[in-house]
Design a protein around this motif. Structure first.
Motif, short mmCIF file in Angstrom:
data_model
loop_
_atom_site.label_atom_id
_atom_site.label_comp_id
_atom_site.label_asym_id
_atom_site.label_seq_id
_atom_site.Cartn_x
_atom_site.Cartn_y
_atom_site.Cartn_z
N ALA A 25 -39.47 -14.25 54.70
CA ALA A 25 -37.88 -15.25 54.21
C ALA A 25 -37.06 -15.31 52.90
O ALA A 25 -37.90 -15.78 52.13
CB ALA A 25 -38.60 -16.83 54.41
N PRO A 26 -35.91 -14.06 52.56
CA PRO A 26 -35.26 -14.51 51.61
C PRO A 26 -35.45 -15.39 50.96
O PRO A 26 -34.05 -16.53 51.28
CB PRO A 26 -34.00 -13.50 51.59
N ARG A 27 -34.76 -15.73 49.96
CA ARG A 27 -34.53 -17.59 49.31
C ARG A 27 -33.28 -17.25 49.70
O ARG A 27 -33.13 -18.14 49.48
CB ARG A 27 -34.76 -17.21 47.32
N GLU A 28 -32.18 -16.89 49.69
CA GLU A 28 -31.04 -17.00 50.10
C GLU A 28 -30.78 -16.75 51.19
O GLU A 28 -29.78 -16.38 52.11
CB GLU A 28 -29.85 -15.53 49.46
N SER A 29 -31.76 -16.53 52.46
CA SER A 29 -31.77 -17.05 53.90
C SER A 29 -30.83 -17.74 54.42
O SER A 29 -30.23 -18.88 54.09
CB SER A 29 -33.07 -16.84 54.97
N ALA A 61 -34.00 -14.24 57.82
CA ALA A 61 -35.41 -14.52 57.69
C ALA A 61 -35.63 -14.36 59.74
O ALA A 61 -35.28 -14.06 60.20
CB ALA A 61 -35.70 -15.74 57.38
N THR A 62 -37.13 -13.33 59.38
CA THR A 62 -37.44 -13.88 60.22
C THR A 62 -39.44 -13.92 60.30
O THR A 62 -40.33 -14.13 59.10
CB THR A 62 -37.73 -11.99 61.09
N LEU A 63 -39.50 -14.66 61.18
CA LEU A 63 -41.07 -15.07 61.99
C LEU A 63 -41.27 -14.38 63.01
O LEU A 63 -41.04 -14.24 64.50
CB LEU A 63 -41.51 -16.27 61.78
N ARG A 64 -42.19 -12.95 62.71
CA ARG A 64 -42.41 -12.10 64.13
C ARG A 64 -44.38 -12.51 64.42
O ARG A 64 -44.40 -12.32 63.62
CB ARG A 64 -42.23 -10.83 63.47
N TYR A 65 -44.84 -12.37 66.29
CA TYR A 65 -45.87 -12.55 65.95
C TYR A 65 -46.32 -12.04 67.35
O TYR A 65 -45.58 -11.52 67.98
CB TYR A 65 -46.08 -14.45 66.63
N GLN A 66 -47.03 -12.69 67.42
CA GLN A 66 -48.35 -11.81 68.96
C GLN A 66 -49.06 -12.60 69.81
O GLN A 66 -48.61 -13.61 69.44
CB GLN A 66 -49.96 -11.26 68.37
N PHE A 67 -48.51 -11.91 70.88
CA PHE A 67 -48.97 -13.24 71.56
C PHE A 67 -50.61 -13.24 72.14
O PHE A 67 -50.96 -11.93 71.44
CB PHE A 67 -48.34 -12.17 73.13
N PRO A 68 -51.01 -13.73 72.84
CA PRO A 68 -52.25 -13.89 72.75
C PRO A 68 -53.26 -12.13 73.07
O PRO A 68 -54.03 -11.91 72.84
CB PRO A 68 -52.84 -14.79 73.70
N TYR A 69 -52.83 -11.32 74.66
CA TYR A 69 -53.40 -10.75 74.77
C TYR A 69 -52.92 -9.75 73.71
O TYR A 69 -53.81 -8.53 73.21
CB TYR A 69 -52.67 -9.78 75.79
N MET A 70 -52.36 -9.34 72.74
CA MET A 70 -52.41 -8.08 71.68
C MET A 70 -52.94 -8.72 70.87
O MET A 70 -53.57 -7.56 70.18
CB MET A 70 -50.54 -9.03 71.12
N GLU A 71 -52.80 -9.67 70.30
CA GLU A 71 -54.32 -10.59 69.67
C GLU A 71 -55.52 -10.19 69.48
O GLU A 71 -56.67 -9.71 68.89
CB GLU A 71 -54.51 -11.89 69.14
#
Length: 244
Positions: A25-29, A61-71
């Motif tokens: 998350a850039p401060r200037e998002s 900004a980006t929030l990327r995340y895992q699905f449970p199976y990938m976790e």
């Protein structure tokens, strides 16, 4: 140049399930894109990491995340219900991590489809638009548009970033679908690109140019939607540029 830090975090899906996430998350998002991975590769895949870093340079900004199976390092994707719960948990986490930023959601291939299904079932709180990085309309050589039927229930703007040679979305099926969605849908067709946004050596462009055109189309659309409340009129563009 936008300044951004990478933050690893845990996202609570339910009492028994937690998944990993990475926030940049850039401060200037100007907005935050909650982005899910494809079926066969997780959030740390080079495509996902480059996407997040490139968007940070564009003040998204980006929030990327895992699905449970990938976790769990599994190969078989979770059921849609489990995936939808992960999408909702990630969106909720983003709301708390970057309060006040307009939210977009979506993802690469399978991740984008799970996000749109979740939105079609019940609106994702705070999400203003959906971004599909290669919407998987059908398996290769099995043309059908049934996977897109739920999109008519998505009542927010949608951006389709599609390779012109994407065998997961034949043009004769994708184009009429986008047209049926009317003003909610925008199609950016990337010349000579496949489902992974790669182009053949004989093409007049290279992967880096396609990536730049994809990013430009994504960033301009996200910032337009984020500037709401008016939603952008749907359109079709070729390689990130308005068609004539």
């Amino acid at each position: 140049m936008a300044t951004a830090d990478s933050q690893s975090l845990e996202i609570v899906v339910d009492d028994a399930t937690r998944v990993s996430g990475i926030l940049i998350a850039p401060r200037e998002s100007e907005a935050c894109f909650v982005v899910a991975h494809g079926a066969g590769a997780g959030m740390r895949h080079p495509f996902m990491a480059k996407l997040a870093n490139d968007l940070a340079e564009l003040r998204i900004a980006t929030l990327r995340y895992q699905f449970p199976y990938m976790e769990r390092h599994g190969k078989r994707p979770d059921t849609p219900a489990v995936c939808h719960a992960a999408v909702r948990a990630a969106v909720a986490a983003a709301s708390g991590l970057v309060p006040g930023l307009p939210l977009m959601a979506g993802g690469k291939s399978f991740g984008g489809r799970m996000t749109s299904q979740a939105q079609a079932s019940a609106p994702l709180p705070g999400v203003r638009g959906l971004v599909f990085l290669g919407f998987p309309l059908h398996p290769p050589k099995e043309p059908s548009d049934t996977r897109g039927e739920h999109l008519v229930r998505v009542q927010i703007p949608m951006l389709f970033l599609q390779g012109a040679r994407d065998t997961f979305a034949e043009p004769e099926l994708l184009n009429p679908l986008v047209k049926r969605l009317g003003g909610q849908a925008t199609l950016c067709l990337l010349r000579d690109a496949d489902h992974s946004f790669h182009v053949p050596a004989r093409s007049g462009v290279n992967d880096a140019e396609i990536n730049a055109e994809m990013l430009a189309a994504l960033a301009s659309w996200v910032k337009l939607v984020a500037a709401g409340p008016a939603t952008p009129k749907g359109s079709q563009v070729q390689s990130g540029r308005p068609s004539s």
